[in-house]
Design a protein around this motif. Structure first.
Motif, PDB file in Angstrom:
ATOM      1  N   VAL A   8       4.466  -2.172   4.508  1.00 51.07           N
ATOM      2  CA  VAL A   8       5.566  -1.929   5.442  1.00 51.07           C
ATOM      3  C   VAL A   8       5.761  -0.428   5.655  1.00 51.07           C
ATOM      4  N   VAL A   9       5.659   0.363   4.593  1.00 46.10           N
ATOM      5  CA  VAL A   9       5.786   1.817   4.729  1.00 46.10           C
ATOM      6  C   VAL A   9       4.693   2.348   5.650  1.00 46.10           C
ATOM      7  N   HIS A  10       3.456   1.921   5.427  1.00 45.94           N
ATOM      8  CA  HIS A  10       2.348   2.345   6.302  1.00 45.94           C
ATOM      9  C   HIS A  10       2.582   1.881   7.742  1.00 45.94           C
ATOM     10  N   ASP A  11       3.066   0.658   7.918  1.00 42.54           N
ATOM     11  CA  ASP A  11       3.355   0.148   9.255  1.00 42.54           C
ATOM     12  C   ASP A  11       4.455   0.967   9.929  1.00 42.54           C
ATOM     13  N   TYR A  12       5.454   1.384   9.155  1.00 42.24           N
ATOM     14  CA  TYR A  12       6.534   2.213   9.694  1.00 42.24           C
ATOM     15  C   TYR A  12       5.978   3.548  10.178  1.00 42.24           C
ATOM     16  N   TYR A  13       5.143   4.181   9.375  1.00 47.46           N
ATOM     17  CA  TYR A  13       4.520   5.447   9.787  1.00 47.46           C
ATOM     18  C   TYR A  13       3.722   5.250  11.080  1.00 47.46           C
TER      19      TYR A  13
END
Length: 132
Positions: A8-13
């Protein structure tokens, strides 16, 4: 959303880089908080308004993660990262760049009918370090 908090963090970035909507990454709750470099946002409605304005008035984002650490538990996860970020203000044409620190707490929303995990940010803090 993704089955892991780190994804999710990578997707947010990626969403930030692509100019995609960011609101779906945040928990829809009055207790959700987002601290940015120059803002303090309390509650999902305030966060949604600010993120919509940010998406409308910025472009050409770069987000470079340098030290992502994620600790995922059953119902919550924490993350921290050193991030270089830059964007163009579409109203002034000015380019902004910051070396920043990010930290956040994600919560696992109740699973949908398919049982998939649904991680959302409950708190996010982005700051720019300065020497004292």
């Amino acid at each position: 959303m993704s089955p892991s908090a780190e994804a999710v963090v990578h997707d947010y970035y990626d969403a930030l880089r692509n100019g995609d909507p960011l609101v779906p990454f945040f928990r829809d709750d009055v207790s959700t908080v987002k601290f940015g470099i120059s803002e303090s946002l309390f509650g999902s409605d305030e966060i949604a308004r600010a993120l919509a304005e940010q998406t409308e008035t910025t472009d050409n984002w770069t987000v470079s993660s340098r030290h992502l650490v994620v600790d995922e538990r059953d119902d919550f996860a924490t993350m921290a990262d050193d991030v270089t970020m830059a964007w163009t203000d579409t109203t002034s044409g000015d380019r902004h760049r910051f070396d920043s620190r990010w930290s956040a707490t994600l919560v696992n929303q109740p699973p949908a009918g398919d049982g998939a995990r649904d991680w959302r940010f409950a708190m996010m803090h982005v700051s720019a370090p300065h020497d004292l």
